[in-house]
Design a protein around this motif. Structure first.
Motif, mmCIF file in Angstrom:
data_model
loop_
_atom_site.group_PDB
_atom_site.id
_atom_site.type_symbol
_atom_site.label_atom_id
_atom_site.label_comp_id
_atom_site.label_asym_id
_atom_site.label_seq_id
_atom_site.Cartn_x
_atom_site.Cartn_y
_atom_site.Cartn_z
ATOM 1 N N LEU A 30 -30.711 -32.426 12.927
ATOM 2 C CA LEU A 30 -31.099 -31.054 12.623
ATOM 3 C C LEU A 30 -29.868 -30.164 12.541
ATOM 4 O O LEU A 30 -29.751 -29.338 11.631
ATOM 5 N N ARG A 31 -28.936 -30.328 13.472
ATOM 6 C CA ARG A 31 -27.717 -29.525 13.453
ATOM 7 C C ARG A 31 -26.972 -29.714 12.133
ATOM 8 O O ARG A 31 -26.577 -28.745 11.488
ATOM 9 N N ALA A 32 -26.780 -30.966 11.747
ATOM 10 C CA ALA A 32 -26.062 -31.251 10.497
ATOM 11 C C ALA A 32 -26.792 -30.642 9.307
ATOM 12 O O ALA A 32 -26.158 -30.047 8.416
ATOM 13 N N ALA A 33 -28.105 -30.774 9.282
ATOM 14 C CA ALA A 33 -28.884 -30.228 8.170
ATOM 15 C C ALA A 33 -28.751 -28.707 8.109
ATOM 16 O O ALA A 33 -28.595 -28.132 7.025
ATOM 17 N N LEU A 34 -28.797 -28.051 9.257
ATOM 18 C CA LEU A 34 -28.659 -26.593 9.279
ATOM 19 C C LEU A 34 -27.264 -26.165 8.820
ATOM 20 O O LEU A 34 -27.113 -25.208 8.057
ATOM 21 N N LEU A 35 -26.247 -26.878 9.284
ATOM 22 C CA LEU A 35 -24.880 -26.545 8.883
ATOM 23 C C LEU A 35 -24.643 -26.823 7.406
ATOM 24 O O LEU A 35 -23.809 -26.165 6.772
ATOM 25 N N ASP A 36 -25.375 -27.775 6.860
ATOM 26 C CA ASP A 36 -25.257 -28.097 5.431
ATOM 27 C C ASP A 36 -26.092 -27.159 4.566
ATOM 28 O O ASP A 36 -26.172 -27.341 3.355
ATOM 29 N N GLY A 37 -26.757 -26.200 5.185
ATOM 30 C CA GLY A 37 -27.484 -25.194 4.417
ATOM 31 C C GLY A 37 -28.972 -25.415 4.293
ATOM 32 O O GLY A 37 -29.625 -24.740 3.489
ATOM 33 N N MET A 38 -29.527 -26.320 5.059
ATOM 34 C CA MET A 38 -30.973 -26.534 4.967
ATOM 35 C C MET A 38 -31.704 -25.246 5.324
ATOM 36 O O MET A 38 -31.485 -24.669 6.370
ATOM 37 N N GLY A 39 -32.537 -24.818 4.428
ATOM 38 C CA GLY A 39 -33.343 -23.630 4.673
ATOM 39 C C GLY A 39 -34.626 -23.994 5.390
ATOM 40 O O GLY A 39 -34.767 -25.095 5.928
ATOM 41 N N ASP A 40 -35.550 -23.055 5.372
ATOM 42 C CA ASP A 40 -36.835 -23.258 6.027
ATOM 43 C C ASP A 40 -37.702 -24.129 5.127
ATOM 44 O O ASP A 40 -38.460 -23.648 4.304
ATOM 45 N N THR A 41 -37.557 -25.444 5.308
ATOM 46 C CA THR A 41 -38.244 -26.423 4.465
ATOM 47 C C THR A 41 -39.209 -27.247 5.303
ATOM 48 O O THR A 41 -39.109 -27.260 6.546
ATOM 49 N N PRO A 42 -40.102 -27.966 4.662
ATOM 50 C CA PRO A 42 -40.980 -28.874 5.413
ATOM 51 C C PRO A 42 -40.185 -29.936 6.171
ATOM 52 O O PRO A 42 -40.583 -30.335 7.274
ATOM 53 N N GLU A 43 -39.043 -30.364 5.637
ATOM 54 C CA GLU A 43 -38.214 -31.363 6.322
ATOM 55 C C GLU A 43 -37.653 -30.793 7.617
ATOM 56 O O GLU A 43 -37.622 -31.468 8.648
ATOM 57 N N ARG A 44 -37.188 -29.543 7.553
ATOM 58 C CA ARG A 44 -36.655 -28.903 8.760
ATOM 59 C C ARG A 44 -37.766 -28.737 9.790
ATOM 60 O O ARG A 44 -37.572 -29.032 10.970
ATOM 61 N N GLN A 45 -38.921 -28.296 9.356
ATOM 62 C CA GLN A 45 -40.047 -28.115 10.274
ATOM 63 C C GLN A 45 -40.440 -29.452 10.911
ATOM 64 O O GLN A 45 -40.749 -29.509 12.094
ATOM 65 N N ALA A 46 -40.384 -30.532 10.128
ATOM 66 C CA ALA A 46 -40.713 -31.863 10.656
ATOM 67 C C ALA A 46 -39.718 -32.279 11.731
ATOM 68 O O ALA A 46 -40.107 -32.844 12.767
ATOM 69 N N LEU A 47 -38.415 -31.999 11.513
ATOM 70 C CA LEU A 47 -37.411 -32.318 12.529
ATOM 71 C C LEU A 47 -37.655 -31.520 13.803
ATOM 72 O O LEU A 47 -37.574 -32.050 14.920
ATOM 73 N N ILE A 48 -37.964 -30.238 13.638
ATOM 74 C CA ILE A 48 -38.215 -29.382 14.799
ATOM 75 C C ILE A 48 -39.428 -29.882 15.575
ATOM 76 O O ILE A 48 -39.400 -29.978 16.815
ATOM 77 N N GLU A 49 -40.485 -30.232 14.877
ATOM 78 C CA GLU A 49 -41.677 -30.749 15.548
ATOM 79 C C GLU A 49 -41.396 -32.085 16.230
ATOM 80 O O GLU A 49 -41.889 -32.333 17.334
ATOM 81 N N ASP A 50 -40.595 -32.921 15.591
ATOM 82 C CA ASP A 50 -40.235 -34.207 16.188
ATOM 83 C C ASP A 50 -39.445 -33.996 17.474
ATOM 84 O O ASP A 50 -39.675 -34.674 18.484
ATOM 85 N N ILE A 51 -38.530 -33.038 17.459
ATOM 86 C CA ILE A 51 -37.760 -32.717 18.666
ATOM 87 C C ILE A 51 -38.704 -32.271 19.779
ATOM 88 O O ILE A 51 -38.578 -32.708 20.933
ATOM 89 N N GLY A 52 -39.670 -31.437 19.455
ATOM 90 C CA GLY A 52 -40.638 -30.983 20.451
ATOM 91 C C GLY A 52 -41.428 -32.136 21.046
ATOM 92 O O GLY A 52 -41.632 -32.210 22.263
ATOM 93 N N LYS A 53 -41.864 -33.060 20.197
ATOM 94 C CA LYS A 53 -42.625 -34.222 20.686
ATOM 95 C C LYS A 53 -41.757 -35.102 21.569
ATOM 96 O O LYS A 53 -42.209 -35.607 22.607
ATOM 97 N N GLN A 54 -40.509 -35.286 21.177
ATOM 98 C CA GLN A 54 -39.616 -36.117 21.984
ATOM 99 C C GLN A 54 -39.316 -35.459 23.326
ATOM 100 O O GLN A 54 -39.250 -36.137 24.364
#
Length: 163
Positions: free
Chosen positions: A93-117
């Motif tokens: 997630l950090r790398a994706a954010l630093l690479d410019g990932m905006g508010d996308t379904p992929e970012r939301q999926a990573l955030i949700e995965d972090i929460g589950k973990q």
């Protein structure tokens, strides 16, 4: 040379500045003091290291020693694997954010995965406490909790002194 009116004005301005400064600093100090003594990197609870450190003083019987040894053979490796997976997902997630990932379904999926973990790790720690509660007799468990609380006080006192 300053007149007495100018001197009084300077003293009043200095006093006003000092009071204003204290008015800003005091709430900041108060907010800092109100924060819970908890670092988000800390596990919710970790009794196994306390039991391991004080195993002789706790006077575990042979059956308890065997059960504890078996727990140590499997549980820490499972927890470490879960922590490693979580760390890798956070780094992703950090790398994706630093690479410019905006508010996308992929970012939301990573955030949700972090929460589950994170939830799985908290549940793992809670399960460990349950296991230690069944392994130890009530007096031993009470002693472990007291030792754990004492270690927290020492840790937080050291951290506070370092700030």
């Amino acid at each position: 040379m300053l007149t007495s009116t100018q001197q009084r004005f300077k003293r009043s301005a200095a006093a006003f500045f000092l009071c204003s400064l204290l008015g800003f600093v005091a709430p900041m100090q108060s907010a800092r003091a109100e924060r819970p003594a908890y670092d988000l990197g800390e596990p919710v609870i970790a009794l196994v290291p306390i039991i391991k450190q004080h195993e002789k003083a706790l006077k575990l019987d042979a059956a308890q020693q065997e059960q504890f040894a078996q727990w140590l053979k499997t549980a820490p490796a499972k927890r470490q694997a879960a922590e490693d997976k979580l760390a890798n997902t956070r780094l992703q997630l950090r790398a994706a954010l630093l690479d410019g990932m905006g508010d996308t379904p992929e970012r939301q999926a990573l955030i949700e995965d972090i929460g589950k973990q994170e939830a799985a790790l908290v549940a793992m720690r809670a399960g460990c406490v349950d296991r230690m509660r069944t392994l130890l007799n009530p007096e031993q468990f009470k002693e472990v909790v007291a030792l754990y609380k004492a270690s927290l006080h020492k840790t937080h006192a050291t951290q506070s002194a370092a700030r």
